[in-house]
Motif scaffolding. Structure first.
Motif, PDB file in Angstrom:
ATOM      1  N   HIS A  57       0.913  -1.299   0.135  1.00 20.62           N
ATOM      2  CA  HIS A  57      -0.154  -0.121  -0.123  1.00 20.62           C
ATOM      3  C   HIS A  57       0.840   1.322  -0.182  1.00 20.62           C
ATOM      4  O   HIS A  57       0.523   2.228   0.466  1.00 20.62           O
ATOM      5  CB  HIS A  57      -1.012   0.054   1.267  1.00 20.62           C
ATOM      6  CG  HIS A  57      -1.917  -1.235   1.390  1.00 20.62           C
ATOM      7  ND1 HIS A  57      -2.788  -1.604   0.225  1.00 20.62           N
ATOM      8  CD2 HIS A  57      -1.873  -2.031   2.040  1.00 20.62           C
ATOM      9  CE1 HIS A  57      -3.304  -2.556   0.273  1.00 20.62           C
ATOM     10  NE2 HIS A  57      -3.087  -2.891   1.781  1.00 20.62           N
ATOM     11  N   HIS A 139      -3.112  -0.995   7.399  1.00 24.13           N
ATOM     12  CA  HIS A 139      -4.657  -0.097   7.544  1.00 24.13           C
ATOM     13  C   HIS A 139      -4.916   0.631   8.668  1.00 24.13           C
ATOM     14  O   HIS A 139      -5.810   1.182   8.592  1.00 24.13           O
ATOM     15  CB  HIS A 139      -5.299  -1.574   7.580  1.00 24.13           C
ATOM     16  CG  HIS A 139      -5.382  -2.559   6.229  1.00 24.13           C
ATOM     17  ND1 HIS A 139      -5.842  -2.065   5.171  1.00 24.13           N
ATOM     18  CD2 HIS A 139      -4.412  -3.447   6.050  1.00 24.13           C
ATOM     19  CE1 HIS A 139      -5.566  -2.779   4.072  1.00 24.13           C
ATOM     20  NE2 HIS A 139      -4.914  -3.884   4.633  1.00 24.13           N
ATOM     21  N   GLY A 169      -6.704   0.056  -2.011  1.00 21.41           N
ATOM     22  CA  GLY A 169      -6.772   0.726  -0.864  1.00 21.41           C
ATOM     23  C   GLY A 169      -5.635   1.927  -0.900  1.00 21.41           C
ATOM     24  O   GLY A 169      -6.018   3.048  -1.205  1.00 21.41           O
ATOM     25  N   CYS A 176      -9.613   0.928   2.160  1.00 25.88           N
ATOM     26  CA  CYS A 176      -9.432  -0.543   1.689  1.00 25.88           C
ATOM     27  C   CYS A 176      -9.892  -1.432   2.394  1.00 25.88           C
ATOM     28  O   CYS A 176     -10.222  -1.522   3.559  1.00 25.88           O
ATOM     29  CB  CYS A 176      -7.734  -0.738   2.183  1.00 25.88           C
ATOM     30  SG  CYS A 176      -7.281  -2.235   1.376  1.00 25.88           S
TER      31      CYS A 176
END
Length: 195
Positions: A57, A139, A169, A176
Motif C-alpha cells: 500500500h 491499514h 486501498g 481499503c
C-alpha cells in the motif's frame, strides 16, 4: 467437519519441509525469496543492498538477511519528518501495546516498525506471518496516525499496489477493504503437521 476445522491444512512447505537448516546467507536469502514468491505469485524485488522489497500500500516493507547469523530483520519506515522526538516518543508506548509482535523505534526523522526473526532453522510460515502483521498495520496508518506523532506517512500515496491478494486501498486512504475480505495468506493452508 465444520468450516473452522482445518485439521488437514499444513503450513507452507519448501521442498516438502516445514523448516530448513541453512548453510549460508545466500541460501537463506534464496529461501526467503521462494517463500514470498509462493505467497505473492511472483518473485519480489531485491534492492541494491540485497534487501527483499515488498510493496504494501505504498509503504516499503523490507526483509534483510543478516550477514553474520541466520536471522531476518523485517522492517518498514512508517513515518518521516518527525521533528518533535518527545511527542513521537510519547506515542510509542501505546503503539507497542497495540502491536506487541512489532518493535517501534525512532531513527532520525523516521518511525520504523520492525522485528527480528530467528531463522535457525528457517520456517517459511514464520516469515509470511510477519509480513501479514506489517500488512495489517498499514491499514491503521492514515493522516491522523501521522499527526499523533508529528510526522507524515512515509509512503507513495498514489501507489495502491500490494504484492499479495489485497491490491486495493493505497497509502492511508482508509477505504481499503482487504482487511475485511480475509487475511493475507488465506490461500496458504495452516495447521498442525500430519504424522
Amino acid at each position: 467437519m465444520t468450516e473452522h476445522d482445518h485439521t488437514d491444512d499444513q503450513p507452507l512447505q519448501l521442498d516438502g519441509t516445514f523448516a530448513v537448516a541453512t548453510e549460508d546467507r545466500d541460501q537463506l536469502h534464496t529461501l526467503c525469496v521462494r517463500a514470498l514468491t509462493e505467497l505473492f505469485g511472483e518473485a519480489p524485488d531485491t534492492d541494491e543492498d540485497g534487501d527483499i522489497a515488498i510493496p504494501v500500500h505504498g509503504f516499503g516493507v523490507f526483509v534483510t538477511v543478516a550477514e553474520d547469523a541466520p536471522q531476518l530483520h523485517v522492517w518498514a519506515s512508517l513515518l518521516d519528518g518527525l521533528t518533535d522526538r518527545a511527542k513521537a516518543a510519547d506515542q510509542l508506548v501505546e503503539l507497542a501495546h497495540e502491536w506487541p509482535r512489532l518493535r517501534f523505534v525512532l531513527d532520525g526523522e523516521h518511525l520504523l516498525a520492525s522485528t527480528i526473526l530467528d531463522a535457525d532453522p528457517f520456517a517459511p510460515q514464520h516469515l509470511l506471518n510477519l509480513v501479514e502483521e506489517l500488512h495489517d498495520l498499514t491499514h491503521e496508518l492514515d493522516d491522523d496516525f501521522a499527526a499523533r506523532f508529528g510526522g507524515t506517512l512515509d509512503c507513495d500515496a498514489d501507489d495502491d499496489s500490494y504484492a499479495g491478494e489485497c491490491g486495493a486501498g493505497g497509502c492511508g486512504c482508509g477505504d481499503c477493504g482487504c482487511g475485511d475480505a480475509g487475511s493475507l495468506g488465506d490461500t496458504i493452508p495452516v495447521g498442525a503437521p500430519q504424522q
